[in-house]
Design a protein around this motif. Structure first.
Motif, PDB file in Angstrom:
ATOM      1  N   PRO A  41      -9.690  13.858  99.937  1.00  0.00           N
ATOM      2  CA  PRO A  41     -10.108  12.470 100.156  1.00  0.00           C
ATOM      3  C   PRO A  41     -11.292  12.109  99.253  1.00  0.00           C
ATOM      4  O   PRO A  41     -12.125  12.958  98.940  1.00  0.00           O
ATOM      5  CB  PRO A  41     -10.525  12.459 101.627  1.00  0.00           C
ATOM      6  N   VAL A  42     -11.321  10.860  98.830  1.00  0.00           N
ATOM      7  CA  VAL A  42     -12.434  10.337  98.039  1.00  0.00           C
ATOM      8  C   VAL A  42     -13.306   9.554  99.002  1.00  0.00           C
ATOM      9  O   VAL A  42     -12.812   8.679  99.721  1.00  0.00           O
ATOM     10  CB  VAL A  42     -11.931   9.446  96.885  1.00  0.00           C
ATOM     11  N   HIS A  43     -14.609   9.859  99.027  1.00  0.00           N
ATOM     12  CA  HIS A  43     -15.541   9.280  99.997  1.00  0.00           C
ATOM     13  C   HIS A  43     -16.578   8.403  99.306  1.00  0.00           C
ATOM     14  O   HIS A  43     -17.076   8.765  98.244  1.00  0.00           O
ATOM     15  CB  HIS A  43     -16.300  10.387 100.747  1.00  0.00           C
ATOM     16  N   GLY A  44     -16.912   7.289  99.952  1.00  0.00           N
ATOM     17  CA  GLY A  44     -18.015   6.439  99.513  1.00  0.00           C
ATOM     18  C   GLY A  44     -17.561   5.285  98.641  1.00  0.00           C
ATOM     19  O   GLY A  44     -16.670   5.423  97.808  1.00  0.00           O
ATOM     20  N   GLY A  45     -18.187   4.139  98.847  1.00  0.00           N
ATOM     21  CA  GLY A  45     -17.794   2.915  98.168  1.00  0.00           C
ATOM     22  C   GLY A  45     -17.807   2.994  96.658  1.00  0.00           C
ATOM     23  O   GLY A  45     -16.872   2.536  95.997  1.00  0.00           O
ATOM     24  N   ASP A  46     -18.847   3.573  96.075  1.00  0.00           N
ATOM     25  CA  ASP A  46     -18.936   3.644  94.622  1.00  0.00           C
ATOM     26  C   ASP A  46     -17.843   4.527  94.039  1.00  0.00           C
ATOM     27  O   ASP A  46     -17.160   4.141  93.083  1.00  0.00           O
ATOM     28  CB  ASP A  46     -20.316   4.151  94.188  1.00  0.00           C
ATOM     29  N   LEU A  47     -17.648   5.714  94.608  1.00  0.00           N
ATOM     30  CA  LEU A  47     -16.622   6.630  94.100  1.00  0.00           C
ATOM     31  C   LEU A  47     -15.217   6.074  94.302  1.00  0.00           C
ATOM     32  O   LEU A  47     -14.367   6.169  93.413  1.00  0.00           O
ATOM     33  CB  LEU A  47     -16.742   7.997  94.769  1.00  0.00           C
ATOM     34  N   VAL A  48     -14.959   5.500  95.465  1.00  0.00           N
ATOM     35  CA  VAL A  48     -13.625   4.956  95.741  1.00  0.00           C
ATOM     36  C   VAL A  48     -13.328   3.785  94.797  1.00  0.00           C
ATOM     37  O   VAL A  48     -12.223   3.689  94.257  1.00  0.00           O
ATOM     38  CB  VAL A  48     -13.479   4.548  97.220  1.00  0.00           C
ATOM     39  N   ALA A  49     -14.290   2.925  94.550  1.00  0.00           N
ATOM     40  CA  ALA A  49     -14.067   1.790  93.647  1.00  0.00           C
ATOM     41  C   ALA A  49     -13.697   2.280  92.254  1.00  0.00           C
ATOM     42  O   ALA A  49     -12.731   1.803  91.642  1.00  0.00           O
ATOM     43  CB  ALA A  49     -15.299   0.894  93.601  1.00  0.00           C
ATOM     44  N   ARG A  50     -14.426   3.249  91.739  1.00  0.00           N
ATOM     45  CA  ARG A  50     -14.129   3.778  90.395  1.00  0.00           C
ATOM     46  C   ARG A  50     -12.788   4.512  90.379  1.00  0.00           C
ATOM     47  O   ARG A  50     -12.013   4.398  89.420  1.00  0.00           O
ATOM     48  CB  ARG A  50     -15.261   4.689  89.921  1.00  0.00           C
ATOM     49  N   TYR A  51     -12.504   5.241  91.447  1.00  0.00           N
ATOM     50  CA  TYR A  51     -11.218   5.945  91.554  1.00  0.00           C
ATOM     51  C   TYR A  51     -10.054   4.959  91.519  1.00  0.00           C
ATOM     52  O   TYR A  51      -9.081   5.151  90.783  1.00  0.00           O
ATOM     53  CB  TYR A  51     -11.217   6.766  92.847  1.00  0.00           C
ATOM     54  N   LEU A  52     -10.159   3.896  92.291  1.00  0.00           N
ATOM     55  CA  LEU A  52      -9.068   2.925  92.355  1.00  0.00           C
ATOM     56  C   LEU A  52      -8.861   2.211  91.025  1.00  0.00           C
ATOM     57  O   LEU A  52      -7.723   1.999  90.600  1.00  0.00           O
ATOM     58  CB  LEU A  52      -9.334   1.912  93.470  1.00  0.00           C
ATOM     59  N   VAL A  53      -9.942   1.852  90.355  1.00  0.00           N
ATOM     60  CA  VAL A  53      -9.811   1.214  89.043  1.00  0.00           C
ATOM     61  C   VAL A  53      -9.156   2.192  88.066  1.00  0.00           C
ATOM     62  O   VAL A  53      -8.335   1.796  87.240  1.00  0.00           O
ATOM     63  CB  VAL A  53     -11.185   0.713  88.539  1.00  0.00           C
TER      64      VAL A  53
END
Length: 119
Positions: A41-53
């Motif tokens: 799982p990817v945790h945290g708003g900053d990491l998830v945002a970059r992961y999704l992009v």
């Protein structure tokens, strides 16, 4: 929310996408061992945002998006040539309307069930 999410993610607008995510958001992916997907799982708003992009690299000119109901939940469905081929994203929202969980399904066995249901 899904429309804003899609716009931010597809244009690479990490800042706009981050604004839609809870600080403690968690993204999980199910590739079923057959498709490359995040193993943890990817945790945290900053990491998830970059992961999704970063997932944009898997899109093609034939990719299209729709918002459909899957298992009683609204989901973002990515299709190629009108067929579910890429992924399904399901979202959970917190009390403030921000995304606090994203479940991404890229497992072809599960996506095949969705295709069969559409036929």
């Amino acid at each position: 929310m899904i429309d804003r999410f899609l716009l931010a993610a597809s244009t690479g607008d990490v800042t706009a996408l981050r604004a839609l995510l809870a600080d403690d958001v968690v993204s999980t992916a199910d590739g079923g061992g057959k498709i490359t997907a995040a193993r943890r799982p990817v945790h945290g708003g900053d990491l998830v945002a970059r992961y999704l992009v970063g997932l944009n690299k898997f899109l093609t000119p034939a990719s299209s998006f729709s918002i459909d109901e899957i298992n009683g939940e609204l989901a973002l469905v990515v299709r190629a040539d009108g067929v579910v081929a890429s992924s399904v994203m399901l979202f959970e929202l917190d009390a403030d309307g921000r995304v606090d969980a994203i479940r991404i399904v890229v497992n072809p066995d599960k996506l095949g069930l969705l295709v069969a249901a559409e036929e």
